[in-house]
Every structure is written in C-alpha cells, then in structure tokens.
Design a protein around this motif. Structure first.
Motif, PDB file in Angstrom:
ATOM      1  N   LYS A  83       0.819  -1.208   0.000  1.00 20.61           N
ATOM      2  CA  LYS A  83       0.000   0.000   0.000  1.00 20.61           C
ATOM      3  C   LYS A  83       0.855   1.262   0.000  1.00 20.61           C
ATOM      4  O   LYS A  83       1.908   1.311   0.648  1.00 20.61           O
ATOM      5  N   THR A  84       0.383   2.291  -0.688  1.00 22.32           N
ATOM      6  CA  THR A  84       1.023   3.592  -0.616  1.00 22.32           C
ATOM      7  C   THR A  84       0.561   4.289   0.662  1.00 22.32           C
ATOM      8  O   THR A  84      -0.440   3.909   1.278  1.00 22.32           O
ATOM      9  N   ASP A  85       1.290   5.338   1.056  1.00 24.78           N
ATOM     10  CA  ASP A  85       0.894   6.118   2.229  1.00 24.78           C
ATOM     11  C   ASP A  85      -0.501   6.724   2.045  1.00 24.78           C
ATOM     12  O   ASP A  85      -1.297   6.792   2.992  1.00 24.78           O
ATOM     13  N   ALA A  86      -0.800   7.151   0.823  1.00 26.31           N
ATOM     14  CA  ALA A  86      -2.114   7.744   0.546  1.00 26.31           C
ATOM     15  C   ALA A  86      -3.223   6.713   0.737  1.00 26.31           C
ATOM     16  O   ALA A  86      -4.296   7.025   1.285  1.00 26.31           O
ATOM     17  N   HIS A  87      -2.956   5.481   0.308  1.00 26.91           N
ATOM     18  CA  HIS A  87      -3.938   4.407   0.468  1.00 26.91           C
ATOM     19  C   HIS A  87      -4.143   4.079   1.938  1.00 26.91           C
ATOM     20  O   HIS A  87      -5.280   3.891   2.403  1.00 26.91           O
ATOM     21  N   LYS A 136      -3.632   6.079   4.496  1.00 29.20           N
ATOM     22  CA  LYS A 136      -4.347   7.200   5.122  1.00 29.20           C
ATOM     23  C   LYS A 136      -5.835   7.111   4.862  1.00 29.20           C
ATOM     24  O   LYS A 136      -6.661   7.319   5.759  1.00 29.20           O
ATOM     25  N   ALA A 137      -6.207   6.775   3.633  1.00 29.00           N
ATOM     26  CA  ALA A 137      -7.620   6.658   3.289  1.00 29.00           C
ATOM     27  C   ALA A 137      -8.277   5.536   4.086  1.00 29.00           C
ATOM     28  O   ALA A 137      -9.403   5.688   4.592  1.00 29.00           O
ATOM     29  N   ASP A 138      -7.570   4.412   4.230  1.00 32.76           N
ATOM     30  CA  ASP A 138      -8.126   3.283   4.962  1.00 32.76           C
ATOM     31  C   ASP A 138      -8.252   3.598   6.459  1.00 32.76           C
ATOM     32  O   ASP A 138      -9.242   3.212   7.100  1.00 32.76           O
ATOM     33  N   THR A 160      -8.616   6.603   7.797  1.00 35.32           N
ATOM     34  CA  THR A 160      -9.705   7.575   7.924  1.00 35.32           C
ATOM     35  C   THR A 160     -11.063   6.882   7.855  1.00 35.32           C
ATOM     36  O   THR A 160     -11.969   7.174   8.655  1.00 35.32           O
ATOM     37  N   ASP A 161     -11.206   5.944   6.928  1.00 28.62           N
ATOM     38  CA  ASP A 161     -12.466   5.202   6.787  1.00 28.62           C
ATOM     39  C   ASP A 161     -12.731   4.323   8.011  1.00 28.62           C
ATOM     40  O   ASP A 161     -13.874   4.214   8.473  1.00 28.62           O
ATOM     41  N   GLU A 162     -11.681   3.696   8.541  1.00 27.39           N
ATOM     42  CA  GLU A 162     -11.850   2.826   9.706  1.00 27.39           C
ATOM     43  C   GLU A 162     -12.274   3.620  10.934  1.00 27.39           C
ATOM     44  O   GLU A 162     -13.130   3.187  11.713  1.00 27.39           O
ATOM     45  N   TRP A 203     -15.850   4.548  10.556  1.00 26.60           N
ATOM     46  CA  TRP A 203     -16.732   3.382  10.654  1.00 26.60           C
ATOM     47  C   TRP A 203     -16.944   2.934  12.097  1.00 26.60           C
ATOM     48  O   TRP A 203     -18.012   2.428  12.452  1.00 26.60           O
TER      49      TRP A 203
END
Length: 217
Positions: free
Chosen positions: A2-6, A8-10, A12-14, A17
């Motif tokens: 995973k990239t850092d951007a990916h 971060k998105a995960d 944030t979503d977690e 949630w």
C-alpha cells in the motif's frame, strides 16, 4: 504494498466506521507506513478505541499517538472519586486479584501497581479502569510473578504460535531469558504482531515481552 495515501484513506475510513470513535477531531498523517494521529478526544476510552482501530488497518507499520484527552463537563471527576471507582471496578471483576493491586490517581491519570500470577489478570485490571469517567491516562505497572523455566516458556510460546498462526510462526524466533521473552522476525500486519505478543504473554511465568518484530509485506 500500500502507498501512504492508500493507508491514510483506509485509516480515515476505519475511524469513521468505528461507532466508539468521533473522528471529526482527529488528524491523520502517514509517512512510510507510520501513522501519526493528532487532535483531541473526550475520553481515554475513546483514545484507546482510536488506537485499536488503526491497528486493524493492513499496511500500518507503526503508530504515533499525539492525541489529547479533554474531558467534557459530564466526564470530569476528582482524583478521589476516580480512585474509589477504580478500586470498586477491580473488586467486582472476578478475573482480577484486587487485593494484589494498588491504584494511584494524579490529575486524572491512573497508575496501577502490584504483582499478579498471569498476564490475563494484568490485562483485565487495565480493562476495568480504562472506561471509567474522569480517567485521562493509564499507566499499567503491574508485574507478573515468574514461575517457570526458560526452556519451558520457549516451548510453550512456540507451540502457541504454531497453533494460532502457522504462517507467521515460521518467521518468528523466540528468545527467553529468565521471565523476559524477546520476539524476533517478520509479520504481515500490526494485528499479527499483537497476536504474537499476546501468545507470548499468555505463557506461564512471562513477566515481560520485548517486541522486536518487523511489520512488512
């Protein structure tokens, strides 16, 4: 990978949630797989929930927690009230030998001391105190009484790792010196690292686990 951007998105979503977390006041930054959390929260229990949520995200190699607990008016308690509540919570938990544990509270920060026989008793004591109203921080200094030989401990831990996570066990080396266990090797996620450390802590007579495990793909 995973990239850092990916990542971060995960993360944030977690956080969004998880119903135990109010993510609106939390900042997330990621660099080389290490997540830095900033902002403020309403309780120590929520801070713990945030940390656990980030641990669940695949690809996270480390977490830097820079979150402040700012108690709302309804959560504020005196140190005396917190100490009394903590003592009562420990006494009412059947998994905790409360007579072996002492509670110190200063400015809302709780310190637990004493000596117990098993790691689950140490963990249960912490779980009792963490969600109490007024708690701003928690330091668990409870120790575990050493009762087993180094050879026995090493055999027990290796067997537990093999039962619980065969893939990871092949890449983990267990070193035992007295009652202190050191884990070396590589795992695939923070969750797998926590599982390995938990398995080591569950062995009879282990007082401390030194985590030298590397998280990688």
């Amino acid at each position: 990978m995973k990239t850092d951007a990916h990542i971060k998105a995960d993360v944030t979503d977690e956080l969004a949630w998880d119903p135990a977390v109010n993510a609106t006041g939390i900042g997330v930054a990621v660099r080389e797989g290490v997540v830095t959390l900033t902002g403020h929260l309403d309780s120590y229990a929520e801070k713990h929930a945030v940390e656990q949520a980030v641990h669940r995200v695949a690809g996270v190699r480390g977490i830097a927690v820079e979150l402040d607990v700012r108690l709302t008016a309804e959560h504020k308690r005196s140190d005396s009230d917190i100490a009394q509540a903590a003592a009562t919570a420990l006494q009412l938990n059947s998994l905790v030998p409360d007579e072996k544990i002492q509670v110190l509270v200063e400015n809302g920060r709780v310190t637990l001391t004493g000596e117990v026989d098993w790691s689950y008793q140490l963990a249960s004591a912490e779980q009792c105190v963490r969600p109490l109203a007024g708690v701003r921080g928690l330091s668990n200094r409870i120790t575990i009484k050493s009762r087993a030989s180094s050879k026995d401990v090493g055999v027990q831990i290796t067997a537990a790792l093999t039962r619980q996570a065969a893939r990871e066990a092949k890449h983990i080396t267990v070193e035992v010196e007295g009652s202190v266990v050191t884990l070396w090797g590589k795992v695939h996620s923070l969750a797998e690292r926590e599982a390995a450390v938990g398995a080591a802590f569950s062995a009879r007579g282990v007082s401390r686990v030194v985590d030298k495990l590397e998280v990688g793909a």
